[in-house]
Design a protein around this motif. Structure first.
Motif, mmCIF file in Angstrom:
data_model
loop_
_atom_site.group_PDB
_atom_site.id
_atom_site.type_symbol
_atom_site.label_atom_id
_atom_site.label_comp_id
_atom_site.label_asym_id
_atom_site.label_seq_id
_atom_site.Cartn_x
_atom_site.Cartn_y
_atom_site.Cartn_z
ATOM 1 N N ASP A 1 6.985 -30.018 -9.361
ATOM 2 C CA ASP A 1 7.545 -30.927 -10.356
ATOM 3 C C ASP A 1 6.750 -32.602 -10.256
ATOM 4 O O ASP A 1 6.125 -32.416 -9.336
ATOM 5 C CB ASP A 1 9.043 -31.665 -10.024
ATOM 6 N N ASP B 1 7.481 -35.326 -10.531
ATOM 7 C CA ASP B 1 8.055 -36.570 -10.250
ATOM 8 C C ASP B 1 8.180 -36.897 -8.295
ATOM 9 O O ASP B 1 8.813 -37.672 -7.932
ATOM 10 C CB ASP B 1 9.666 -36.627 -10.567
ATOM 11 N N GLN C 1 9.416 -35.212 -6.136
ATOM 12 C CA GLN C 1 10.587 -34.704 -5.385
ATOM 13 C C GLN C 1 10.341 -33.686 -4.662
ATOM 14 O O GLN C 1 10.902 -33.258 -3.668
ATOM 15 C CB GLN C 1 11.697 -34.475 -6.327
HETATM 16 MG MG MG Z 1 13.222 -34.412 -10.360
#
Ligand code: MG
Ligand code: UDP
Length: 309
Positions: free
Chosen positions: A95, A97, A99
């Motif tokens: 991902d 982001d 994370q």
């Molecule tokens: Mg995420």
């Protein structure tokens, strides 16, 4: 030297992309003695500056490739497109982001090269920072789908994983339109090692999933990997049929013995509503499968590319 492709689905990630890029380059530099990197960004029809940022990164860094969709086709489509585009001997999905901690790539790579695994996947062990109600429904979903599906869907499994070329080719050989990656990863098999890690908050930007989109996604997963709801509909039908036979016998006997006058208007209404409700419910289940079959039979492409490099 071998090539490792990193597939990054991005939808409105302008805030986090520069941070992500710095982190991934850090890891790529650390690993450069053993493997070369290729970063495949999939812009899933973003409405913000995501594509511009990706383009400007790709101008200064030739390891970067990208695909831009003509509209938002969803993360599953983005993953599929990225896996198709990736050329590496090893392919990771991550991902944008942060994370999914990029530093795990090093352990994953070692796992595949030294421990002879085909796939190293990650699983989050805590759901910290998530609303309680959401964790509750998620747990219900996993226990339900694992009861009714032959394919094991691992609770807390992320899409973050590193795979060999053979695994990627197997995933690509599944050309279904209704793609549910968590099921597909498990359905294809292969020796998989799970790395647990603590949930981390998004580095910037907002999540793209609401409660409702997640709920609909879970229905997709059930329909894609289990036909049990269809069987359940038939079983409910059969049970009700037998109950009604017994009731008919009782009523005939009662009428013959006591000459019962017609009575019980409220109970009749209740029964009609009960049966009607169950019928609609079962037709609904049928409809779910029919609609998926309809979409599959159209054989539309999973995504449309507007630009790529
Ligand atoms: Mg995420
Ligand atoms: N994403 C995507 N298309 C979508 C929704 C999400 O490509 O329609 C990407 C998003 O940019 C991110 C990843 O999928 O890189 C995970 O999304 P998000 O962080 O919103 O999901 P969460 O981590 O909350 O499950």
């Amino acid at each position: 030297m071998k090539l490792l492709s990193v597939v990054v689905p991005c939808y409105n990630e302008q805030d986090v992309l520069p941070l992500f890029y710095n982190k991934i380059v850090e890891i790529a530099d650390k690993m450069k003695i053993s493997v070369n990197f290729e970063i495949v960004f999939i812009d899933d029809g973003s409405l913000d500056k995501t594509l511009l940022i990706i383009k400007s990164l790709s101008e200064k860094d030739e390891r970067i490739k990208y695909i831009s969709f003509s509209r938002n086709f969803g993360k599953e489509a983005a993953i599929y497109a990225g896996l198709k585009k990736a050329k590496g001997e090893f392919v990771a999905i991550i991902d944008a982001d942060l994370q999914d901690p990029p530093k795990l790539l090093l352990d994953m790579y070692n796992g595949i090269v030294n421990e002879d695994y085909d796939c190293i996947a990650t699983q989050r062990v805590t759901r910290q920072g998530e609303p309680h109600i959401r964790s509750f429904f998620t747990r219900c979903f996993y226990s339900l789908i694992n009861k009714i599906s032959k394919t094991e869907i691992v609770n807390g499994a992320r899409d973050y994983r590193l795979m060999t070329r053979q695994v990627v080719n197997s995933i690509l050989s599944l050309r279904e339109y209704n793609r549910f990656s968590k099921g597909i990863f498990s359905w294809i098999g292969f020796k998989t090692k799970w790395i647990p890690y603590e949930n981390v908050e998004r580095a910037a930007g907002k999540t793209k999933w609401s409660f409702w989109t997640l709920l609909l996604y879970s229905f997709d997963g059930i329909v894609a990997f289990s036909t049990a709801p269809l069987a359940i509909a038939s079983i409910i039908g059969m049970i009700l049929f037998f109950i009604s036979i017994v009731l008919i016998c009782i009523i005939i006997a009662k009428t013959l013995i006591f000459g019962d006058p017609v009575s019980g208007y409220p109970s009749t209404v209740c029964i009609i509503m009960f049966i009607g409700g169950i019928q609609l419910f079962c037709i609904g289940i049928l409809g779910q499968y029919l609609s998926k079959t309809y979409l599959e039979s159209k054989s539309r492409p999973v995504y449309i590319i507007k630009e790529e490099k």
